[in-house]
Design a protein around this motif. Structure first.
Motif, PDB file in Angstrom:
ATOM      1  N   ALA A  54       8.733   2.511   7.807  1.00 23.84           N
ATOM      2  CA  ALA A  54       8.620   1.048   7.810  1.00 23.84           C
ATOM      3  C   ALA A  54       7.684   0.532   6.728  1.00 23.84           C
ATOM      4  CB  ALA A  54       8.138   0.565   9.178  1.00 23.84           C
ATOM      5  N   VAL A  55       6.678   1.305   6.372  1.00 26.47           N
ATOM      6  CA  VAL A  55       5.715   0.872   5.360  1.00 26.47           C
ATOM      7  C   VAL A  55       6.048   1.452   3.991  1.00 26.47           C
ATOM      8  CG1 VAL A  55       3.282   0.941   4.660  1.00 26.47           C
ATOM      9  CG2 VAL A  55       3.897   0.536   7.052  1.00 26.47           C
ATOM     10  N   GLY A  56       6.426   2.708   3.964  1.00 26.22           N
ATOM     11  CA  GLY A  56       6.739   3.334   2.680  1.00 26.22           C
ATOM     12  C   GLY A  56       5.477   3.705   1.927  1.00 26.22           C
ATOM     13  N   SER A  57       5.588   3.790   0.624  1.00 25.98           N
ATOM     14  CA  SER A  57       4.456   4.207  -0.201  1.00 25.98           C
ATOM     15  C   SER A  57       4.157   3.145  -1.242  1.00 25.98           C
ATOM     16  CB  SER A  57       4.765   5.541  -0.894  1.00 25.98           C
ATOM     17  OG  SER A  57       5.910   5.412  -1.726  1.00 25.98           O
ATOM     18  N   VAL A  58       3.012   3.290  -1.893  1.00 29.10           N
ATOM     19  CA  VAL A  58       2.611   2.394  -2.962  1.00 29.10           C
ATOM     20  C   VAL A  58       2.286   3.246  -4.182  1.00 29.10           C
ATOM     21  CG1 VAL A  58       0.177   2.378  -2.293  1.00 29.10           C
ATOM     22  CG2 VAL A  58       1.108   0.462  -3.580  1.00 29.10           C
ATOM     23  N   GLU A  59       2.645   2.766  -5.351  1.00 21.80           N
ATOM     24  CA  GLU A  59       2.395   3.522  -6.575  1.00 21.80           C
ATOM     25  C   GLU A  59       0.963   3.303  -7.040  1.00 21.80           C
ATOM     26  OE1 GLU A  59       4.182   4.024 -11.125  1.00 21.80           O
ATOM     27  OE2 GLU A  59       5.126   2.662  -9.687  1.00 21.80           O
ATOM     28  N   TRP A  60       0.295   4.384  -7.330  1.00 18.90           N
ATOM     29  CA  TRP A  60      -1.065   4.303  -7.835  1.00 18.90           C
ATOM     30  C   TRP A  60      -1.055   4.139  -9.352  1.00 18.90           C
ATOM     31  CZ3 TRP A  60      -6.068   5.765  -5.490  1.00 18.90           C
ATOM     32  CH2 TRP A  60      -6.023   5.713  -4.089  1.00 18.90           C
ATOM     33  N   SER A 359       9.144  -7.986   9.576  1.00 16.39           N
ATOM     34  CA  SER A 359       7.946  -8.631   9.013  1.00 16.39           C
ATOM     35  C   SER A 359       6.974  -7.591   8.464  1.00 16.39           C
ATOM     36  CB  SER A 359       7.262  -9.504  10.067  1.00 16.39           C
ATOM     37  OG  SER A 359       6.718  -8.729  11.121  1.00 16.39           O
ATOM     38  N   VAL A 360       6.923  -6.415   9.087  1.00 20.97           N
ATOM     39  CA  VAL A 360       6.066  -5.347   8.566  1.00 20.97           C
ATOM     40  C   VAL A 360       6.586  -4.875   7.214  1.00 20.97           C
ATOM     41  CG1 VAL A 360       5.343  -2.953   8.903  1.00 20.97           C
ATOM     42  CG2 VAL A 360       5.189  -4.585  10.800  1.00 20.97           C
ATOM     43  N   ARG A 361       7.888  -4.704   7.110  1.00 21.16           N
ATOM     44  CA  ARG A 361       8.463  -4.279   5.818  1.00 21.16           C
ATOM     45  C   ARG A 361       8.202  -5.332   4.748  1.00 21.16           C
ATOM     46  NH1 ARG A 361      11.783   0.144   5.985  1.00 21.16           N
ATOM     47  NH2 ARG A 361      12.503   0.846   8.049  1.00 21.16           N
ATOM     48  N   SER A 362       8.306  -6.606   5.107  1.00 19.02           N
ATOM     49  CA  SER A 362       8.042  -7.670   4.134  1.00 19.02           C
ATOM     50  C   SER A 362       6.578  -7.659   3.702  1.00 19.02           C
ATOM     51  CB  SER A 362       8.402  -9.031   4.734  1.00 19.02           C
ATOM     52  OG  SER A 362       9.790  -9.128   4.983  1.00 19.02           O
ATOM     53  N   GLY A 394      -2.354   2.937   2.217  1.00 12.28           N
ATOM     54  CA  GLY A 394      -2.038   4.323   2.542  1.00 12.28           C
ATOM     55  C   GLY A 394      -2.390   4.687   3.967  1.00 12.28           C
ATOM     56  N   TYR A 395      -3.510   4.168   4.460  1.00  7.82           N
ATOM     57  CA  TYR A 395      -3.900   4.453   5.836  1.00  7.82           C
ATOM     58  C   TYR A 395      -2.890   3.848   6.811  1.00  7.82           C
ATOM     59  CZ  TYR A 395      -6.622   4.622  10.133  1.00  7.82           C
ATOM     60  OH  TYR A 395      -7.029   4.858  11.429  1.00  7.82           O
ATOM     61  N   ALA A 396      -2.473   2.618   6.534  1.00  5.53           N
ATOM     62  CA  ALA A 396      -1.479   1.987   7.401  1.00  5.53           C
ATOM     63  C   ALA A 396      -0.183   2.782   7.403  1.00  5.53           C
ATOM     64  CB  ALA A 396      -1.230   0.547   6.947  1.00  5.53           C
ATOM     65  N   LEU A 414      -1.634  -4.536   5.917  1.00  7.66           N
ATOM     66  CA  LEU A 414      -0.832  -4.739   4.710  1.00  7.66           C
ATOM     67  C   LEU A 414      -1.081  -6.122   4.114  1.00  7.66           C
ATOM     68  CD1 LEU A 414       2.474  -3.122   5.992  1.00  7.66           C
ATOM     69  CD2 LEU A 414       0.879  -2.151   4.329  1.00  7.66           C
ATOM     70  N   THR A 415      -1.222  -7.121   4.981  1.00 12.10           N
ATOM     71  CA  THR A 415      -1.529  -8.467   4.493  1.00 12.10           C
ATOM     72  C   THR A 415      -2.882  -8.472   3.795  1.00 12.10           C
ATOM     73  OG1 THR A 415      -0.237  -9.476   6.275  1.00 12.10           O
ATOM     74  CG2 THR A 415      -1.867 -10.872   5.183  1.00 12.10           C
ATOM     75  N   TYR A 416      -3.840  -7.784   4.391  1.00  6.24           N
ATOM     76  CA  TYR A 416      -5.152  -7.719   3.748  1.00  6.24           C
ATOM     77  C   TYR A 416      -5.068  -6.996   2.406  1.00  6.24           C
ATOM     78  CZ  TYR A 416      -9.985  -7.211   2.729  1.00  6.24           C
ATOM     79  OH  TYR A 416     -11.183  -7.293   2.076  1.00  6.24           O
ATOM     80  N   ALA A 417      -4.320  -5.899   2.349  1.00 11.42           N
ATOM     81  CA  ALA A 417      -4.182  -5.160   1.091  1.00 11.42           C
ATOM     82  C   ALA A 417      -3.618  -6.051  -0.007  1.00 11.42           C
ATOM     83  CB  ALA A 417      -3.277  -3.941   1.297  1.00 11.42           C
ATOM     84  N   ALA A 418      -2.666  -6.931   0.347  1.00  9.92           N
ATOM     85  CA  ALA A 418      -2.094  -7.853  -0.635  1.00  9.92           C
ATOM     86  C   ALA A 418      -3.124  -8.882  -1.083  1.00  9.92           C
ATOM     87  CB  ALA A 418      -0.866  -8.544  -0.045  1.00  9.92           C
ATOM     88  N   LEU A 419      -3.864  -9.441  -0.134  1.00 13.49           N
ATOM     89  CA  LEU A 419      -4.883 -10.432  -0.487  1.00 13.49           C
ATOM     90  C   LEU A 419      -5.970  -9.813  -1.353  1.00 13.49           C
ATOM     91  CD1 LEU A 419      -5.285 -12.256   2.961  1.00 13.49           C
ATOM     92  CD2 LEU A 419      -4.077 -13.104   0.933  1.00 13.49           C
TER      93      LEU A 419
END
Length: 437
Positions: A54-60, A359-362, A394-396, A414-419
């Protein structure tokens, strides 16, 4: 800076953030804030049914360290870890059957750990993983030697003194040599972090037992801590040496880092005080009923991270870790801006929906976009400052993969990570101006 979580940021909003930091009131507010929903509040809930992807990964982004991490450092840790484990038989001949079984189990776990994949982040993270693996291996061997009648107490005390002396010599010889003050921060912040790690582990907080046969696992823990300290000192020395090799234009930047660190610590204190004042004091959301919402978790996460970031600045400053103060100040400024954006959004009615898989995926996609947008220009300082947001992401993701991540907490993280990622470029620009002025 805008309240949205996407990567687009107008130049006027960035200038506004920088101006707000530079002109904030002179007095810092002492003590912890009284913002709502602190970590003391229990927020228990059953994990939601989120699929593991549902969250997937993020590129560093590319590593911000201005030098290549020598492969020899990780190789040395691996060789040492395997040497330690090879010295412990798979079926230990120990009189106490329960102790023998635990040593055997711990040996297999340490070997599995040593064979596991390394983190797909930055080379310094791979080094950290190997230090932990080396520590695990040393704990197993230390326990085995104690259980079989070998008293390593005096030898360990001598090793501890040697590691402490080596660390002290290295710490006292840091001149922060680099081509620029910004390069010095990026090169020496990891060195300072390693020296701090060494100092923490070399302290005899777990004393070697007087009767190691009776307390083999305590003996193993004491041995492991010194092993970890020794590994950290070796990495600090290796990274420092790499930063000096073949850099003819490098010059000492100690004075400029001290000045920038002092100014940035003051900026963090003033900015936090001003943020609290402009948001309405200690409890800016006191009249809001946020029970059970993403907004409640987001407010708690935001406040906790601000307080932790400010504490990190203070700790590094008190320890004289000037490069670390600069990095932690940039992190704290971005955390404060993310908190302000979170509170404004909550007041405007955002983050109050019932979280769903969609909403989590978004939220994950918005966080990815914000992180990518923050580092698009390839600036190493921005890349370093965005790291805490990537770690939150990554923790999420890991919690969801493990089946422990609730939808509410995951979406809030995830919202906090974006902010946070959205706030990083302006914070990096402000920090760079202090460094190069």
């Amino acid at each position: 800076m805008t309240r949205g979580s996407g990567p687009d940021r107008g130049s006027s909003s960035r200038r506004g953030f920088l101006t707000g930091v530079a002109t904030a009131g002179a007095a810092a507010v002492a003590g912890c804030s009284g913002l709502p929903f602190t970590g003391d509040e229990e927020r228990r809930e059953a994990p939601a049914s989120l699929p593991s992807d549902a969250v997937g990964s993020v590129e560093w982004p590319a590593p911000p360290l201005p030098v290549t991490v020598p492969a020899s450092l990780a190789d040395a840790h691996e060789a040492r870890a395997r040497e330690l484990l090879d010295a412990v038989p798979s079926d230990p001949d120990v009189p106490n059957a329960a102790v023998a079984a635990k040593i055997g189990t711990d040996r297999e776990h340490a070997r599995e750990h040593a064979n596991a994949d390394l983190p797909d982040e930055w080379p310094v993270d791979a080094l950290a993983a190997w230090r932990r693996r080396r520590e695990d291996a040393a704990e197993v061997r230390g326990a085995y030697r104690a259980a079989t009648g070998t008293d390593d107490g005096s030898k360990l005390a001598a090793r501890r003194r040697a590691v402490r002396d080596d660390r002290g010599a290295l710490a006292g010889d840091l001149e922060y040599r680099a081509e620029s003050s910004t390069a010095a921060v990026l090169a020496y912040e990891p060195v300072e972090s390693l020296l701090a790690e060494c100092a923490s582990y070399v302290e005899p907080r777990v004393p070697y037992p007087a009767d190691p046969v009776a307390e083999p696992f305590r003996a193993g823990e004491a041995v492991a801590r010194v092993e970890r300290a020794e590994a950290a000192a070796a990495d600090a020395d290796g990274l420092r040496a790499a930063s000096l090799d073949e850099r003819d234009e490098a010059a000492p930047r100690w004075a400029s880092l001290v000045a920038a660190a002092d100014e940035l610590r003051g900026s963090v204190s003033r900015t936090r005080a001003t943020a609290r004042e402009r948001l309405g004091g200690d409890e800016p959301l006191d009249d809001e009923d946020l029970s059970g919402t993403v907004a409640q978790e987001l407010a708690a996460t935001s406040e906790t991270r601000v307080e932790s970031a400010v504490d990190d600045v203070r700790r590094a400053s008190d320890a004289g870790e000037h490069a670390t103060v600069v990095v932690e100040s940039g992190t704290a400024l971005a955390d404060i801006e993310a908190y302000r954006a979170a509170v404004r959004g909550i007041r405007d009615g955002e983050h109050r929906e019932t979280p769903t898989e969609a909403s989590v995926r978004s939220a994950a996609e918005r966080a990815r976009a914000a992180a990518s947008g923050a580092v698009d220009a390839g600036d190493p300082l921005t890349a370093r400052l965005v790291r805490p947001g990537l770690r939150v992401f990554g923790y999420a993701a890991d919690r969801v993969k493990e089946g422990y991540g609730s939808a509410r907490r995951t979406q809030a993280s995830l919202t906090y990570a974006a902010l946070y990622a959205s706030a990083v470029p302006a914070a990096a620009e402000f920090v760079r101006e202090r460094l190069e002025s």
